[in-house]
Design a protein around this motif. Sequence first.
Motif, PDB file in Angstrom:
ATOM      1  N   PHE A 183       0.834  -1.202   0.000  1.00 52.75           N
ATOM      2  CA  PHE A 183       0.000   0.000   0.000  1.00 52.75           C
ATOM      3  C   PHE A 183       0.873   1.258   0.000  1.00 52.75           C
ATOM      4  O   PHE A 183       0.624   2.207  -0.755  1.00 52.75           O
ATOM      5  N   VAL A 184       1.908   1.261   0.857  1.00 52.99           N
ATOM      6  CA  VAL A 184       2.804   2.418   0.916  1.00 52.99           C
ATOM      7  C   VAL A 184       3.498   2.614  -0.427  1.00 52.99           C
ATOM      8  O   VAL A 184       3.618   3.737  -0.934  1.00 52.99           O
ATOM      9  N   LEU A 185       3.966   1.534  -1.015  1.00 52.93           N
ATOM     10  CA  LEU A 185       4.635   1.601  -2.321  1.00 52.93           C
ATOM     11  C   LEU A 185       3.716   2.237  -3.362  1.00 52.93           C
ATOM     12  O   LEU A 185       4.124   3.124  -4.122  1.00 52.93           O
ATOM     13  N   ALA A 186       2.456   1.801  -3.397  1.00 51.06           N
ATOM     14  CA  ALA A 186       1.516   2.327  -4.388  1.00 51.06           C
ATOM     15  C   ALA A 186       1.226   3.805  -4.146  1.00 51.06           C
ATOM     16  O   ALA A 186       1.121   4.595  -5.097  1.00 51.06           O
ATOM     17  N   ALA A 187       1.110   4.200  -2.874  1.00 56.67           N
ATOM     18  CA  ALA A 187       0.864   5.606  -2.558  1.00 56.67           C
ATOM     19  C   ALA A 187       2.060   6.476  -2.955  1.00 56.67           C
ATOM     20  O   ALA A 187       1.893   7.584  -3.473  1.00 56.67           O
ATOM     21  N   ILE A 188       3.266   5.962  -2.729  1.00 55.71           N
ATOM     22  CA  ILE A 188       4.473   6.701  -3.131  1.00 55.71           C
ATOM     23  C   ILE A 188       4.535   6.816  -4.645  1.00 55.71           C
ATOM     24  O   ILE A 188       4.838   7.895  -5.192  1.00 55.71           O
ATOM     25  N   ASP A 189       4.258   5.733  -5.347  1.00 55.38           N
ATOM     26  CA  ASP A 189       4.246   5.781  -6.808  1.00 55.38           C
ATOM     27  C   ASP A 189       3.280   6.855  -7.310  1.00 55.38           C
ATOM     28  O   ASP A 189       3.591   7.617  -8.241  1.00 55.38           O
ATOM     29  N   ALA A 190       2.089   6.915  -6.701  1.00 53.74           N
ATOM     30  CA  ALA A 190       1.096   7.913  -7.110  1.00 53.74           C
ATOM     31  C   ALA A 190       1.606   9.325  -6.852  1.00 53.74           C
ATOM     32  O   ALA A 190       1.428  10.230  -7.680  1.00 53.74           O
ATOM     33  N   ALA A 191       2.260   9.527  -5.700  1.00 52.04           N
ATOM     34  CA  ALA A 191       2.764  10.856  -5.363  1.00 52.04           C
ATOM     35  C   ALA A 191       3.877  11.299  -6.309  1.00 52.04           C
ATOM     36  O   ALA A 191       3.922  12.461  -6.741  1.00 52.04           O
ATOM     37  N   LEU A 192       4.780  10.381  -6.640  1.00 53.82           N
ATOM     38  CA  LEU A 192       5.855  10.725  -7.570  1.00 53.82           C
ATOM     39  C   LEU A 192       5.286  11.092  -8.938  1.00 53.82           C
ATOM     40  O   LEU A 192       5.723  12.062  -9.574  1.00 53.82           O
ATOM     41  N   ALA A 193       4.308  10.320  -9.392  1.00 51.90           N
ATOM     42  CA  ALA A 193       3.689  10.597 -10.691  1.00 51.90           C
ATOM     43  C   ALA A 193       3.003  11.959 -10.684  1.00 51.90           C
ATOM     44  O   ALA A 193       3.133  12.755 -11.624  1.00 51.90           O
ATOM     45  N   ALA A 194       2.281  12.251  -9.597  1.00 53.60           N
ATOM     46  CA  ALA A 194       1.547  13.512  -9.519  1.00 53.60           C
ATOM     47  C   ALA A 194       2.478  14.710  -9.497  1.00 53.60           C
ATOM     48  O   ALA A 194       2.196  15.741 -10.120  1.00 53.60           O
ATOM     49  N   GLN A 195       3.598  14.599  -8.795  1.00 56.35           N
ATOM     50  CA  GLN A 195       4.504  15.742  -8.739  1.00 56.35           C
ATOM     51  C   GLN A 195       5.118  16.030 -10.100  1.00 56.35           C
ATOM     52  O   GLN A 195       5.384  17.191 -10.440  1.00 56.35           O
ATOM     53  N   ASN A 196       5.317  14.983 -10.906  1.00 57.32           N
ATOM     54  CA  ASN A 196       5.749  15.228 -12.284  1.00 57.32           C
ATOM     55  C   ASN A 196       4.679  15.994 -13.064  1.00 57.32           C
ATOM     56  O   ASN A 196       4.994  16.867 -13.887  1.00 57.32           O
ATOM     57  N   VAL A 197       3.421  15.684 -12.809  1.00 53.48           N
ATOM     58  CA  VAL A 197       2.331  16.406 -13.474  1.00 53.48           C
ATOM     59  C   VAL A 197       2.356  17.875 -13.069  1.00 53.48           C
ATOM     60  O   VAL A 197       2.181  18.764 -13.908  1.00 53.48           O
ATOM     61  N   VAL A 198       2.576  18.141 -11.787  1.00 55.41           N
ATOM     62  CA  VAL A 198       2.628  19.528 -11.318  1.00 55.41           C
ATOM     63  C   VAL A 198       3.714  20.303 -12.063  1.00 55.41           C
ATOM     64  O   VAL A 198       3.475  21.394 -12.583  1.00 55.41           O
ATOM     65  N   SER A 199       4.911  19.736 -12.115  1.00 52.56           N
ATOM     66  CA  SER A 199       6.013  20.435 -12.781  1.00 52.56           C
ATOM     67  C   SER A 199       5.744  20.605 -14.269  1.00 52.56           C
ATOM     68  O   SER A 199       6.021  21.669 -14.847  1.00 52.56           O
ATOM     69  N   ALA A 200       5.207  19.561 -14.900  1.00 49.23           N
ATOM     70  CA  ALA A 200       4.900  19.649 -16.328  1.00 49.23           C
ATOM     71  C   ALA A 200       3.822  20.690 -16.588  1.00 49.23           C
ATOM     72  O   ALA A 200       3.934  21.510 -17.523  1.00 49.23           O
ATOM     73  N   ALA A 201       2.774  20.700 -15.769  1.00 46.29           N
ATOM     74  CA  ALA A 201       1.685  21.658 -15.959  1.00 46.29           C
ATOM     75  C   ALA A 201       2.186  23.087 -15.802  1.00 46.29           C
ATOM     76  O   ALA A 201       1.855  23.976 -16.603  1.00 46.29           O
ATOM     77  N   GLU A 202       3.009  23.320 -14.782  1.00 52.47           N
ATOM     78  CA  GLU A 202       3.505  24.674 -14.560  1.00 52.47           C
ATOM     79  C   GLU A 202       4.439  25.115 -15.679  1.00 52.47           C
ATOM     80  O   GLU A 202       4.474  26.302 -16.032  1.00 52.47           O
ATOM     81  N   SER A 203       5.177  24.169 -16.269  1.00 54.12           N
ATOM     82  CA  SER A 203       6.040  24.533 -17.397  1.00 54.12           C
ATOM     83  C   SER A 203       5.225  24.961 -18.613  1.00 54.12           C
ATOM     84  O   SER A 203       5.729  25.648 -19.496  1.00 54.12           O
ATOM     85  N   LEU A 204       3.947  24.550 -18.655  1.00 54.81           N
ATOM     86  CA  LEU A 204       3.045  24.914 -19.749  1.00 54.81           C
ATOM     87  C   LEU A 204       2.184  26.127 -19.421  1.00 54.81           C
ATOM     88  O   LEU A 204       1.285  26.492 -20.183  1.00 54.81           O
ATOM     89  N   GLY A 205       2.439  26.746 -18.272  1.00 51.70           N
ATOM     90  CA  GLY A 205       1.671  27.920 -17.889  1.00 51.70           C
ATOM     91  C   GLY A 205       0.394  27.612 -17.138  1.00 51.70           C
ATOM     92  O   GLY A 205      -0.417  28.517 -16.885  1.00 51.70           O
ATOM     93  N   LEU A 206       0.186  26.355 -16.771  1.00 56.07           N
ATOM     94  CA  LEU A 206      -1.000  25.970 -16.018  1.00 56.07           C
ATOM     95  C   LEU A 206      -0.710  26.065 -14.520  1.00 56.07           C
ATOM     96  O   LEU A 206       0.440  26.139 -14.091  1.00 56.07           O
ATOM     97  N   GLY A 207      -1.773  26.050 -13.728  1.00 54.64           N
ATOM     98  CA  GLY A 207      -1.645  26.063 -12.285  1.00 54.64           C
ATOM     99  C   GLY A 207      -2.251  24.809 -11.689  1.00 54.64           C
ATOM    100  O   GLY A 207      -3.103  24.158 -12.320  1.00 54.64           O
ATOM    101  N   THR A 208      -1.834  24.468 -10.481  1.00 51.85           N
ATOM    102  CA  THR A 208      -2.303  23.250  -9.827  1.00 51.85           C
ATOM    103  C   THR A 208      -2.452  23.483  -8.328  1.00 51.85           C
ATOM    104  O   THR A 208      -1.847  24.398  -7.763  1.00 51.85           O
ATOM    105  N   VAL A 209      -3.239  22.614  -7.705  1.00 52.74           N
ATOM    106  CA  VAL A 209      -3.265  22.538  -6.246  1.00 52.74           C
ATOM    107  C   VAL A 209      -3.704  21.127  -5.872  1.00 52.74           C
ATOM    108  O   VAL A 209      -4.611  20.553  -6.479  1.00 52.74           O
ATOM    109  N   TYR A 210      -3.012  20.559  -4.891  1.00 50.78           N
ATOM    110  CA  TYR A 210      -3.361  19.219  -4.412  1.00 50.78           C
ATOM    111  C   TYR A 210      -4.623  19.277  -3.552  1.00 50.78           C
ATOM    112  O   TYR A 210      -4.879  20.263  -2.858  1.00 50.78           O
ATOM    113  N   ILE A 211      -5.381  18.186  -3.569  1.00 47.91           N
ATOM    114  CA  ILE A 211      -6.608  18.070  -2.789  1.00 47.91           C
ATOM    115  C   ILE A 211      -6.483  16.858  -1.866  1.00 47.91           C
ATOM    116  O   ILE A 211      -6.886  15.733  -2.196  1.00 47.91           O
TER     117      ILE A 211
END
Length: 271
Positions: free
Chosen positions: A127-155
């Motif tokens: 379970f911890v492994l899967a949650a970490i995998d999800a978090a790593l993937a999401a943080q890449n999305v944040v950086s990618a989105a911001e590089s495109l001029g988009l904004g994000t916020v975690y929920i």
Amino acid sequence: MSHTLLQARYGSAQTPIAAAPLNATLHTLLAHRSVRAFLPDPVSAETLSVLIAAAQSAATSSNLQAWSVVAVQNPERKARLAALAANQAHIKEAPLLLVFLADLSRLERTAGRQQHSVDGLQYLESFVLAAIDAALAAQNVVSAAESLGLGTVYIGAIRNQPEAVAAELNLPGQVFPVFGLVVGTPDPARPASVKPRLPQSVVLHHEQYESAPEAAAIAGYDEILKAFYASQGLPPVPWSQHVLGRVKDAAALNGRDRLAQAARTLGFGLV
């Protein structure tokens, strides 16, 4: 520019690496801010595809890729999920909500097709492994989105009522909604600011953990954050008071005190 970004990140002219040059990647990372005000402009299918490619480019433990994501753009579904996540208005306002999932079900189905045992999925480690995998993937999305001029916020409030979120998203067993991520074009009329973080002396330890400098550094940070909140027209609450209020008792966790029970209900062993 590097000095300005570092000063904003630490809220002080005394930045630890003020003379360091910044490339475009570092500029994007240091300029991160949580955005809670969005224009109605949709996120295109092409942009969503690029963001997911960035997510899948993140590290994943043993290449298990034990995460998935549900892209929610339907206004009615976003509104229902917002109601389950502390009624945060930006969930409804933003054009896209990504719900990141700790997903062991894909491995379970793969095992079933090959008649293979996967008893290891019942352990807390999985379970911890899967949650970490999800978090790593999401943080890449944040950086990618911001590089495109988009904004994000975690929920994080997606975890307030995880069983209801799972029902809304038709999640199979052994899939847990870890958090949401709102994505959209920031509203320039309601700009977000870079929030100062703790000094590096508090979080960076050399060779061994050392807490001796912590008290004085946090006292200074309390003052920095009070000034930041005041500049944003918010109550000038010190960091230490704010965070202790968030963890003072079970009620302060807003339903997340029953996280282990919810995970077991959704099919995780957590042995």
